[in-house]
Every structure is written in C-alpha cells, then in structure tokens.
Design a protein around this motif. Sequence first.
Motif, PDB file in Angstrom:
ATOM      1  N   TRP A  40      12.860  21.888  27.692  1.00 57.52           N
ATOM      2  CA  TRP A  40      12.725  21.274  26.376  1.00 57.52           C
ATOM      3  C   TRP A  40      11.661  20.209  26.330  1.00 57.52           C
ATOM      4  O   TRP A  40      11.306  19.705  25.287  1.00 57.52           O
ATOM      5  N   ARG A  66      17.099  13.681  23.779  1.00 59.51           N
ATOM      6  CA  ARG A  66      17.744  14.910  23.315  1.00 59.51           C
ATOM      7  C   ARG A  66      19.245  14.655  23.235  1.00 59.51           C
ATOM      8  O   ARG A  66      19.858  14.232  24.215  1.00 59.51           O
ATOM      9  N   ALA A  90      23.025  11.045  25.285  1.00 60.04           N
ATOM     10  CA  ALA A  90      21.685  11.618  25.148  1.00 60.04           C
ATOM     11  C   ALA A  90      21.089  11.842  26.527  1.00 60.04           C
ATOM     12  O   ALA A  90      21.449  11.162  27.499  1.00 60.04           O
ATOM     13  N   ARG A  91      20.186  12.798  26.598  1.00 53.78           N
ATOM     14  CA  ARG A  91      19.316  12.955  27.776  1.00 53.78           C
ATOM     15  C   ARG A  91      17.974  12.337  27.428  1.00 53.78           C
ATOM     16  O   ARG A  91      17.464  12.531  26.322  1.00 53.78           O
ATOM     17  N   GLY A 129      21.613  18.968  19.930  1.00 58.54           N
ATOM     18  CA  GLY A 129      20.325  19.649  19.954  1.00 58.54           C
ATOM     19  C   GLY A 129      19.188  18.896  19.303  1.00 58.54           C
ATOM     20  O   GLY A 129      18.026  19.294  19.440  1.00 58.54           O
ATOM     21  N   ARG A 130      19.482  17.825  18.555  1.00 57.75           N
ATOM     22  CA  ARG A 130      18.404  17.039  17.936  1.00 57.75           C
ATOM     23  C   ARG A 130      17.559  16.386  19.025  1.00 57.75           C
ATOM     24  O   ARG A 130      18.058  16.014  20.082  1.00 57.75           O
ATOM     25  N   MET A 131      16.270  16.238  18.728  1.00 54.11           N
ATOM     26  CA  MET A 131      15.362  15.674  19.724  1.00 54.11           C
ATOM     27  C   MET A 131      14.284  14.866  19.030  1.00 54.11           C
ATOM     28  O   MET A 131      13.838  15.221  17.936  1.00 54.11           O
ATOM     29  N   THR A 140      11.481  10.805  25.395  1.00 55.09           N
ATOM     30  CA  THR A 140      12.021  11.899  24.585  1.00 55.09           C
ATOM     31  C   THR A 140      13.533  11.903  24.725  1.00 55.09           C
ATOM     32  O   THR A 140      14.058  12.017  25.834  1.00 55.09           O
ATOM     33  N   THR A 161      10.759  12.025  20.036  1.00 54.54           N
ATOM     34  CA  THR A 161       9.929  11.368  21.041  1.00 54.54           C
ATOM     35  C   THR A 161       9.355  10.080  20.471  1.00 54.54           C
ATOM     36  O   THR A 161       8.898  10.048  19.326  1.00 54.54           O
ATOM     37  N   GLU A 184      13.931  11.994  34.522  1.00 53.45           N
ATOM     38  CA  GLU A 184      14.948  12.432  33.575  1.00 53.45           C
ATOM     39  C   GLU A 184      16.175  11.548  33.763  1.00 53.45           C
ATOM     40  O   GLU A 184      16.624  11.319  34.892  1.00 53.45           O
TER      41      GLU A 184
END
Length: 230
Positions: free
Chosen positions: A228, A102, A85-86, A106-108, A100, A110, A204
């Motif tokens: 994003w 991601r 994950a990011r 593509g799922r995200m 958050t 918070t 990040e």
Amino acid sequence: MPDIPELGFLTHSASLPWLLGAAVLLSLGAILVLAGLTALFGMHPLRFVSRTLLGLLLISLGLLEGTITVGIQGYRALAREELAARIAVRPYAPQQFAATLRFPDGRMATYPISGDEIYVDARILKWHALANLLGLSTAYELDRVGGRFRGIEQERSAPRTLHPLGQQKPLDLFDLRQRYTFLAPFLDAEYGSAAFVPVNEPAELELRVSTTGLLIRPAAASKTVEKWLN
C-alpha cells in the motif's frame, strides 16, 4: 512526495439505533404534549399537567440521546488494546519526512512533516459507571499528527507541522464536557493521550490505543504494508 488526500470519517452504523431511539422519544414526547393541550381544551387540568410533564421529559431524553449520538461521531469504541493505524515514515530531507497513515477501515492519507520525531495525539471519552449502564463504553478519536524536534530551542523557533485527524462535527462531547459541569456524573472527558517516536530512517510503525493511552511500536515487516506504500 506523495499527494495528500483529504482524510474523512464515516458515520458508524452502530449509531443508527441511537438515532432511532432519539427519534422515538421525541415523537412520543411531542404526541404527549399535544395530548396534554387537548386535555387542557377539554377542561381536564390534571391530564394536561401529567401528559405535558411526561411529554417534556421524553423530549428532553430524546434531545440528550440525539446530542450524545451526534457528539460521538468519529469516535471508536475501545474495550481493549487495538490497532488504531499503521504508519509508514519516509525521510526525504534533513528533519523532513512523509508519514502515511492507514486505518483499519482502509482509509489512507499522507502528510509532510517537519521534525525529528512523529507525534500523534488522541481524545479519550471515558464514561462513568452511570453511563456504562446505558451501554456507553470508553471511546477514542485520533486528533492530530505532526512533528516534534528534539532540541528545545528548535522546537520553540522552527515552523511546526500539525495535521488534523479528527472529524468535523456540529457537537463534540469532549468539548461539551469541559464546558458544562452537569455532564460530570456521566462523562469524564478530561483525558488526552499522545505518543511520539524518532524518525531516523524509513520504517513501518503501529499506532495502538488502549484505555491507558496511545502507544507507537515498530511493525513487523509485511509485504502488505509495502504494497500500500507503492
């Protein structure tokens, strides 16, 4: 602070062959059991015994394969270090920040988190050599994300924030392995991993996972990450 969407997991298409295999074994087993009963009514006891035993064996294998397939839903295959994950962290008050996540698909989502550090843990399904021969490899599932205070007294007394990341499932092989020792020759599930880093400013991060566990490291500055978050 951003809204918190519900985080869900999708069934991996890779599990479809396992489901089909389980269905085939169950079907063949049921047919053999019925054939055995037919042989019994026809006064053929040896055919009854052989067909029924073979049918029950196939049904047992089908149930085992189906249990494994359902139990590993939400887990991702792991052969090398990969990006799990990011994470973008944004403090908005003392010892309060939004995280958050991601994921590669593509799922995200918070989450509001309290603490000095962000904490993530995961469950690792590590198969023994016998299961590797069947094509099963080490897999992981992110379990929780939350906060961690540096001070011990504050860690004991301050409200904790933990959010689930794992998929709700009727069966979980991690729990089954801990409950039933007969799975020991196939699965070594007594392996969890966690990582945490301080959150002092907006940043990040990359959450990576390998066969040795989780790792959180700073991510390279990227316009994609900034996009994003906005």
